[in-house]
Design a protein around this motif. Structure first.
Motif, PDB file in Angstrom:
ATOM      1  N   ARG A 129       0.829  -1.209   0.000  1.00 46.24           N
ATOM      2  CA  ARG A 129       0.000   0.000   0.000  1.00 46.24           C
ATOM      3  C   ARG A 129       0.863   1.258   0.000  1.00 46.24           C
ATOM      4  NH1 ARG A 129      -3.062   3.686   3.253  1.00 46.24           N
ATOM      5  NH2 ARG A 129      -2.005   3.106   5.178  1.00 46.24           N
ATOM      6  N   GLY A 130       1.961   1.224   0.737  1.00 46.14           N
ATOM      7  CA  GLY A 130       2.871   2.362   0.715  1.00 46.14           C
ATOM      8  C   GLY A 130       3.467   2.592  -0.661  1.00 46.14           C
ATOM      9  N   ALA A 131       3.831   1.510  -1.362  1.00 45.51           N
ATOM     10  CA  ALA A 131       4.361   1.653  -2.717  1.00 45.51           C
ATOM     11  C   ALA A 131       3.298   2.172  -3.676  1.00 45.51           C
ATOM     12  CB  ALA A 131       4.913   0.314  -3.199  1.00 45.51           C
ATOM     13  N   ALA A 132       2.046   1.681  -3.526  1.00 50.75           N
ATOM     14  CA  ALA A 132       0.969   2.149  -4.399  1.00 50.75           C
ATOM     15  C   ALA A 132       0.672   3.624  -4.157  1.00 50.75           C
ATOM     16  CB  ALA A 132      -0.289   1.303  -4.170  1.00 50.75           C
ATOM     17  N   THR A 133       0.689   4.051  -2.904  1.00 49.43           N
ATOM     18  CA  THR A 133       0.460   5.470  -2.600  1.00 49.43           C
ATOM     19  C   THR A 133       1.531   6.339  -3.228  1.00 49.43           C
ATOM     20  OG1 THR A 133      -0.611   4.849  -0.521  1.00 49.43           O
ATOM     21  CG2 THR A 133       0.160   7.111  -0.730  1.00 49.43           C
ATOM     22  N   LYS A 134       2.766   5.891  -3.169  1.00 49.87           N
ATOM     23  CA  LYS A 134       3.863   6.660  -3.761  1.00 49.87           C
ATOM     24  C   LYS A 134       3.725   6.742  -5.272  1.00 49.87           C
ATOM     25  CE  LYS A 134       8.889   7.103  -3.339  1.00 49.87           C
ATOM     26  NZ  LYS A 134      10.113   6.497  -2.745  1.00 49.87           N
ATOM     27  N   MET A 135       3.280   5.669  -5.914  1.00 49.21           N
ATOM     28  CA  MET A 135       3.113   5.688  -7.369  1.00 49.21           C
ATOM     29  C   MET A 135       1.950   6.581  -7.783  1.00 49.21           C
ATOM     30  SD  MET A 135       3.820   1.668  -8.244  1.00 49.21           S
ATOM     31  CE  MET A 135       3.717   1.941  -9.997  1.00 49.21           C
ATOM     32  N   VAL A 136       0.851   6.565  -7.023  1.00 45.63           N
ATOM     33  CA  VAL A 136      -0.276   7.443  -7.332  1.00 45.63           C
ATOM     34  C   VAL A 136       0.130   8.905  -7.169  1.00 45.63           C
ATOM     35  CG1 VAL A 136      -2.594   8.118  -6.611  1.00 45.63           C
ATOM     36  CG2 VAL A 136      -2.010   5.710  -6.782  1.00 45.63           C
ATOM     37  N   ALA A 137       0.877   9.205  -6.111  1.00 47.81           N
ATOM     38  CA  ALA A 137       1.321  10.581  -5.899  1.00 47.81           C
ATOM     39  C   ALA A 137       2.244  11.046  -7.023  1.00 47.81           C
ATOM     40  CB  ALA A 137       2.016  10.690  -4.539  1.00 47.81           C
ATOM     41  N   ALA A 138       3.159  10.172  -7.470  1.00 46.81           N
ATOM     42  CA  ALA A 138       4.061  10.544  -8.565  1.00 46.81           C
ATOM     43  C   ALA A 138       3.292  10.731  -9.869  1.00 46.81           C
ATOM     44  CB  ALA A 138       5.148   9.483  -8.725  1.00 46.81           C
ATOM     45  N   TRP A 139       2.256   9.946 -10.090  1.00 43.75           N
ATOM     46  CA  TRP A 139       1.467  10.057 -11.317  1.00 43.75           C
ATOM     47  C   TRP A 139       0.679  11.367 -11.339  1.00 43.75           C
ATOM     48  CZ3 TRP A 139       0.709   7.414 -15.851  1.00 43.75           C
ATOM     49  CH2 TRP A 139      -0.443   7.679 -16.554  1.00 43.75           C
ATOM     50  N   SER A 152       0.571  15.961 -13.547  1.00 45.92           N
ATOM     51  CA  SER A 152      -0.554  16.610 -14.219  1.00 45.92           C
ATOM     52  C   SER A 152      -0.374  18.121 -14.183  1.00 45.92           C
ATOM     53  CB  SER A 152      -1.867  16.209 -13.536  1.00 45.92           C
ATOM     54  OG  SER A 152      -2.023  14.804 -13.488  1.00 45.92           O
ATOM     55  N   GLU A 153      -1.266  18.810 -14.863  1.00 44.60           N
ATOM     56  CA  GLU A 153      -1.229  20.278 -14.889  1.00 44.60           C
ATOM     57  C   GLU A 153      -2.646  20.801 -14.677  1.00 44.60           C
ATOM     58  OE1 GLU A 153       0.128  24.031 -14.931  1.00 44.60           O
ATOM     59  OE2 GLU A 153       1.358  22.208 -14.963  1.00 44.60           O
ATOM     60  N   PRO A 154      -2.939  21.432 -13.552  1.00 43.73           N
ATOM     61  CA  PRO A 154      -2.021  21.690 -12.440  1.00 43.73           C
ATOM     62  C   PRO A 154      -1.764  20.424 -11.632  1.00 43.73           C
ATOM     63  CG  PRO A 154      -4.219  22.450 -11.902  1.00 43.73           C
ATOM     64  CD  PRO A 154      -4.278  22.009 -13.327  1.00 43.73           C
ATOM     65  N   PRO A 155      -0.608  20.319 -11.026  1.00 39.62           N
ATOM     66  CA  PRO A 155      -0.274  19.084 -10.322  1.00 39.62           C
ATOM     67  C   PRO A 155      -0.984  18.973  -8.989  1.00 39.62           C
ATOM     68  CG  PRO A 155       1.502  20.669 -10.099  1.00 39.62           C
ATOM     69  CD  PRO A 155       0.497  21.301 -11.012  1.00 39.62           C
ATOM     70  N   LEU A 156      -1.268  17.733  -8.604  1.00 40.43           N
ATOM     71  CA  LEU A 156      -1.695  17.429  -7.235  1.00 40.43           C
ATOM     72  C   LEU A 156      -0.452  16.992  -6.474  1.00 40.43           C
ATOM     73  CD1 LEU A 156      -5.118  15.533  -7.324  1.00 40.43           C
ATOM     74  CD2 LEU A 156      -4.628  17.791  -6.418  1.00 40.43           C
ATOM     75  N   GLY A 157      -0.061  17.792  -5.503  1.00 39.29           N
ATOM     76  CA  GLY A 157       1.174  17.519  -4.785  1.00 39.29           C
ATOM     77  C   GLY A 157       1.117  16.235  -3.990  1.00 39.29           C
ATOM     78  N   SER A 158       2.282  15.717  -3.682  1.00 40.54           N
ATOM     79  CA  SER A 158       2.353  14.480  -2.900  1.00 40.54           C
ATOM     80  C   SER A 158       1.763  14.671  -1.518  1.00 40.54           C
ATOM     81  CB  SER A 158       3.813  14.024  -2.800  1.00 40.54           C
ATOM     82  OG  SER A 158       4.598  15.015  -2.156  1.00 40.54           O
ATOM     83  N   GLU A 159       1.884  15.881  -0.941  1.00 39.69           N
ATOM     84  CA  GLU A 159       1.304  16.111   0.383  1.00 39.69           C
ATOM     85  C   GLU A 159      -0.216  16.055   0.329  1.00 39.69           C
ATOM     86  OE1 GLU A 159       1.378  19.961  -1.733  1.00 39.69           O
ATOM     87  OE2 GLU A 159       2.843  18.358  -1.419  1.00 39.69           O
ATOM     88  N   VAL A 160      -0.812  16.489  -0.798  1.00 41.67           N
ATOM     89  CA  VAL A 160      -2.264  16.403  -0.951  1.00 41.67           C
ATOM     90  C   VAL A 160      -2.703  14.952  -1.100  1.00 41.67           C
ATOM     91  CG1 VAL A 160      -4.197  17.080  -2.425  1.00 41.67           C
ATOM     92  CG2 VAL A 160      -2.369  18.708  -1.950  1.00 41.67           C
ATOM     93  N   VAL A 161      -1.996  14.194  -1.925  1.00 47.93           N
ATOM     94  CA  VAL A 161      -2.367  12.799  -2.170  1.00 47.93           C
ATOM     95  C   VAL A 161      -2.201  11.970  -0.902  1.00 47.93           C
ATOM     96  CG1 VAL A 161      -1.831  10.756  -3.542  1.00 47.93           C
ATOM     97  CG2 VAL A 161      -1.794  13.007  -4.602  1.00 47.93           C
TER      98      VAL A 161
END
Length: 1016
Positions: free
Chosen positions: A771-781, A785-794
């Motif tokens: 789950r930690g790896a999946a969260t990191k991949m979703v945040a990086a994906w 985007s434009e505008p980006p959703l930051g990792s802190e938001v995800v």
């Protein structure tokens, strides 16, 4: 005129036709239905009124067909709403002669959303389902379902074939089966009325006329047989909205508003609505939010302008377009949304649009509009066509030369429901790229299973100490994920190493990464590389169920042995039958597997209206020292993320945006978060994370069907200084779902996770790491985007830190356990009051009820269920009227200790001074000592029960056996009803007949020995 001249010319090409192919592979573990311990099974598939049948496999509980059934999709645009029903029957002709009908062996219902293209389809085994509650069904059937687009060759003609009209059309040629078996088209054994199409919840449209396709097809066939061309109908098929109105298509459900009431400070508060529609009123789109009027200006291009270097368009005095190319015919293609009818917008009744040169600020011309003549556009209307307007100079002294040329534009008045609003430039949002509303999609994630089996011909160092086995391990890497196997077991005869260990990774589409396997010899101090393998993830086989995957040998490269370094045996597959968890399990918003072929149809629609926020606190300061907030809202459900536009410098923003999601499981959670935008002020080189303002969760299953909940939820944030209320967010939520349909009720009886989670379950620690790896991949994906959703938001929306240690959460979970056991404690107190005769009337009534239940024991179970039913009916009066938000009392955040908060916000590993860490460790040891004592007490009670017959205390065991023998004799002699009455009356005896000391049975139990005296 010759017949050739009368013949109309043929069309240049054939009509595109979509075809659906169902490859019936085999079935497993069917029920015997022929009276001889076996079954003679055949399959009937029904799609859009077309029925196909396979051949019959004689007397086999595991029949194999390998046949293809082909169907024509009448309307590809509505294929997602069509139903494919596959039924398995036993052929009565091959039974022992006693069967009167073809016995039903099971069925599978699939919908168009589960169909895949031909290149993406795979063999999937579906569990056979019952037709009714009393059916006895077992087994599964293997199907490969796909569709492809073909050309209808009957639409093409040949000029030389003049007699084609006098002949009936040839039957459609079906593809040859796998083993040459013949498919027959037969009528199905079941009525068509038993089909239950999926339910799609949409807004109620205006009345339409349904085109009867069946009659049209019959008339067309009659004309073809009579040698006449079929009559033309326009359109040939009804549009998608009209087809969904048919009974055999989707069922339309009217969604209406209902008012609600509630009150609270730290609880959701009801927002009164202005009006509610009547039953006969049609609900419009964006009906959950308040309409906000905007003045839309679409600037397209200009022609014949005066000489310039960089022309731009100015709307009013503040809004400017992007600079155009230095040309007399520049193009802009921009849409502007200006606030309209706002108190601060002034009383101007005209709109001025002018063209300027950005380099010299020369006036190039302008157009003036009277706002009273501007048309109003509703969302169903088509876009307003732009027109050419002559540029005029007027009396402007800044005109550097002769004004000439035309400008193409369109002006209209609309709301936020307008199609042009999401991409428009808003007058109160100067940072365009960061202030627009956007919809994001999470990446499609797979579990990659790598089974390390065996390695051979490895170059092991020969100079090992005696009796020392090589320590060979395999290290697997996929992106940032790295896993190492345990020590391999060496075969002394062959010199090979065996592991048979599964390694699980998370892979995201597009599958561009490569899996790297490194074989390392860790016998010495420094690891020695024995070889490596590089495998592209896109080349790995995809598996949708638990079928066996073939292992393969791969050569090793890059080792000390030169070109050949050995080989390794692997079993690789991408698991499509799992759901890749990227959220905490208790707040998950989606449980569907990765493979779309396994998705069930949606059961409803979830609609969210984000109205606005009130009383937000200042999050940043401007240059003058004035506090400001630039809030935006993010909502997440399933794979779909939505982001509202950013309202700059506002403590009471009004978004009034509405979004919808399809609901596949009601036992899911919708998450809404509010953030302060910092990224739009950051430069390209620096990174400024957005600041969290608060979060709200709404469980979908707690919402009543078709009811609109309009509430104000408090935005609470737990900081290092304590709990802080950041403001309130106003939301309108509606869950449109037919609550009594069989498909909706059946969801509550189905497993929460997909089937593979129970056939081959993952460990708790392994699943948390994935789950930690999946969260990191979703945040990086989403950050790309434009505008980006930051990792802190995800991470905040996905509760990525929910597993960290917190004394506050531990206390909250303890009080949750106490709350769960409160009913048992209350029942024990009630029984104690009854046996102590605190209320004599109630005690006498309990005596009477006990006598009735003892004398008529058949009434015990019905009375218990009746009592539960009455309790549920009674508590209906106290049901929640509003969706529950964050509970500060349940979270133990009302009076949290500052030391506990500092420990909760500490990093891992800790960044605090050693003395503070030592003090916290000592406090944790004291808490663990109490838990250790409680666990010991539980173990002691269980060991005393075992000591009753274990003869550890011979005297106690003799007494217990003797008492059991006496009880046996008494129960054989005395009727059981009399014994039950005597025991009940003895338990409920009056306090004057009681003694204050514990009973003898409890004293006897407490004296039994346990194993605690053997602990060191």
């Amino acid at each position: 005129m010759t017949p050739d001249q009368q013949q109309p010319p043929p069309p240049p090409s054939g009509r595109p036709v979509r075809k659906l192919v169902v490859e019936v592979s085999d079935a497993r573990d069917l029920l015997p239905k022929d009276g001889l311990g076996s079954s003679s099974a055949y399959v009937v598939a029904d799609f859009d009124g077309q029925k196909r049948r396979t051949s019959t496999v004689s007397r086999s509980l595991n029949p194999v067909w390998n046949e293809s059934l082909e169907f024509v999709v009448s309307d590809p645009s509505t294929m997602d709403y069509e139903e494919l029903e596959i039924e398995v029957f036993n052929d009565k002709r091959m039974s022992n002669g006693s069967a009167r009908k073809n016995h039903f062996l099971g069925r599978v219902k699939l919908y168009g959303t589960q169909f895949a293209r031909r290149e993406d389809a795979g063999l999937v085994y579906f569990q056979l389902e019952k037709k009714s509650v009393f059916s006895w069904i077992r087994g599964e059937i293997g199907l490969r379902i796909y569709y492809y687009d073909d050309v209808d060759v009957t639409a093409t003609g040949d000029n030389n074939n003049n007699n084609a009209q006098s002949l009936p059309p040839p039957p459609e040629k079906e593809p040859p089966p796998f083993e040459g078996r013949k498919m027959e088209e037969v009528p199905g054994p079941g009525p068509m009325e038993n089909m239950q199409p999926p339910v799609t919840v949409t807004e109620e449209p205006p009345a339409v006329v349904t085109v009867q396709m069946e009659n049209h097809q019959q008339q067309q066939q009659q004309h073809e047989h009579q040698g006449m061309p079929p009559p033309q109908m326009n359109p040939e098929y009804p549009p998608p909205d009209m087809r969904r109105m048919q009974t055999r298509g989707n069922e339309r459900v009217r969604v209406m508003k209902r008012p609600d009431n509630g009150i609270g400070d730290y609880s959701p508060r009801v927002i009164p609505r202005r009006s509610a529609p009547t039953e006969s009123e049609r609900i419009q789109a964006y009906d959950l939010v308040d309409p906000m009027q905007y003045l839309f200006v679409r600037i397209v291009k200009a022609r014949g302008l005066s000489p310039n270097q960089s022309p731009y368009v100015r709307i009013g005095n503040s809004v400017r377009s992007k600079p155009g190319e230095p040309s007399s015919n520049p193009e802009w293609h921009q849409v502007f949304a200006l606030a309209y009818n706002k108190p601060d917008s002034g009383n101007s009744s005209t709109l001025e649009i002018s063209v300027w040169d950005a380099h010299s600020e020369n006036f190039l011309g302008g157009v003036c509009f009277d706002l009273s003549d501007v048309p109003v556009r509703d969302p169903p209307d088509s876009p307003l066509a732009p027109q050419w307007y002559r540029l005029e100079g007027g009396d402007d002294p800044n005109a550097g030369g002769k004004v000439s040329g035309d400008i193409q534009l369109s002006v209209w008045i609309g709301t936020q429901a307008d199609d042009a609003f999401p991409e428009s430039w808003s007058s109160d949002a100067p940072y365009v790229s960061h202030t627009r509303s956007k919809v994001y999609q999470s990446p499609k994630l797979w579990y990659l299973r790598v089974t390390i089996m065996e390695a051979q011909d490895l170059e092991i160092a020969p100079n090992l100490p005696p009796l020392t086995a090589p320590d060979v391990k395999v290290k697997a890497q996929l992106g940032f994920q790295s896993v190492r196997t345990r020590r391999g077991v060496m075969n002394n005869r062959t010199g090979s190493f065996h592991w048979n260990e599964d390694l699980i990774f998370v892979a995201g589409e597009p599958l561009e990464d490569s899996l790297i396997l490194l074989l390392e010899d860790r016998t010495g101090q420094e690891p020695v590389l024995l070889g490596h393998v590089l495998i592209p993830v896109a080349a790995i086989e995809q598996r949708l169920d638990e079928r066996h995957v073939k292992a393969r040998w791969l050569p090793l490269e890059g080792g000390p042995g030169g070109s050949y370094c050995g080989r390794i045996q692997l079993r690789l597959c991408l698991e499509g039958g799992y759901h890749v968890l990227d959220e905490a399990a208790h707040v998950c918003s989606d449980f569907r597997p990765t493979a779309t072929q396994l998705w069930k149809p949606a059961i409803g629609i979830l609609e969210l209206g984000i109205l606005g926020a009130r009383g937000l606190l200042p999050m940043k300061s401007r240059g003058t020292g004035k506090g400001s907030t630039d809030p935006y809202c993010v909502a997440k459900y399933g794979k779909k993320w939505v982001r509202t536009r950013t309202i700059t410098d506002s403590f009471d923003p009004r978004w009034n945006e509405q979004y919808t999601w399809q609901v596949y499981d009601p036992c899911t959670v919708l998450t809404i978060g509010v953030f302060d935008n910092w990224r739009m002020f950051a430069d390209m080189a620096e990174e400024k994370p957005d600041f969290r303002i608060g979060k709200v969760r709404i469980r979908v299953s707690t919402l009543e069907s078709y009811k609109v909940y309009t509430n104000s939820f408090p935005l609470l944030v737990l900081q290092r200084t304590g709990l802080k209320k950041m403001g309130e967010i106003e939301l309108a939520v509606r869950f449109a779902c037919p609550s009594l349909l069989p498909d909706t009720c059946a969801v509550y009886g189905q497993p929460l996770l997909p089937r593979m989670h129970y056939l081959r379950p993952l460990g708790v620690a392994q699943q948390e790491a994935l789950r930690g790896a999946a969260t990191k991949m979703v945040a990086a994906w989403l950050a790309r985007s434009e505008p980006p959703l930051g990792s802190e938001v995800v991470r905040y929306m996905l509760d990525a830190d929910s597993h960290t240690w917190s004394m506050r959460k531990s206390k909250a979970n303890w009080f949750r356990i106490v709350g769960v056991l409160a009913w048992a404690v209350g029942l024990a107190k009630w029984l104690d009051n009854i046996r102590r005769w605190r209320n004599p009337v109630t005690t006498v009534l309990v005596h009477f009820l006990y006598l009735v239940l003892v004398w008529f024991p058949d009434l015990i179970v019905p009375t218990a269920f009746l009592y539960v039913c009455l309790i549920g009916t009674w508590y209906y009066r106290f049901r929640p009227k509003t969706p529950a938000g964050m509970d500060i009392r349940l979270s133990q955040a009302e009076t949290v200790d500052p030391e506990d908060l500092d420990e909760e916000f500490d990093t891992f590993p800790s960044s605090r001074p050693p003395d503070l860490v030592r003090a916290r460790y000592d406090r944790l040891r004291m808490l663990a000592a109490r838990v250790q004592t409680v666990l010991g007490d539980f173990a002691t009670q269980g060991e005393r029960v075992q000591a009753l017959v274990s003869w550890r205390d011979p005297r106690a065991t003799k007494l217990f056996i003797g008492v059991c023998l006496m009880i046996t004799v008494v129960l054989y002699v005395v009727p059981p009803k009399m014994v039950a009455v005597a025991l009940g009356f003895y338990f409920l005896r009056h306090p004057m007949f009681r003694e204050p000391m514990p009973p003898a049975s409890l004293n006897f139990f407490r004296r039994l020995p346990s194993l605690s005296d053997r602990l060191m």
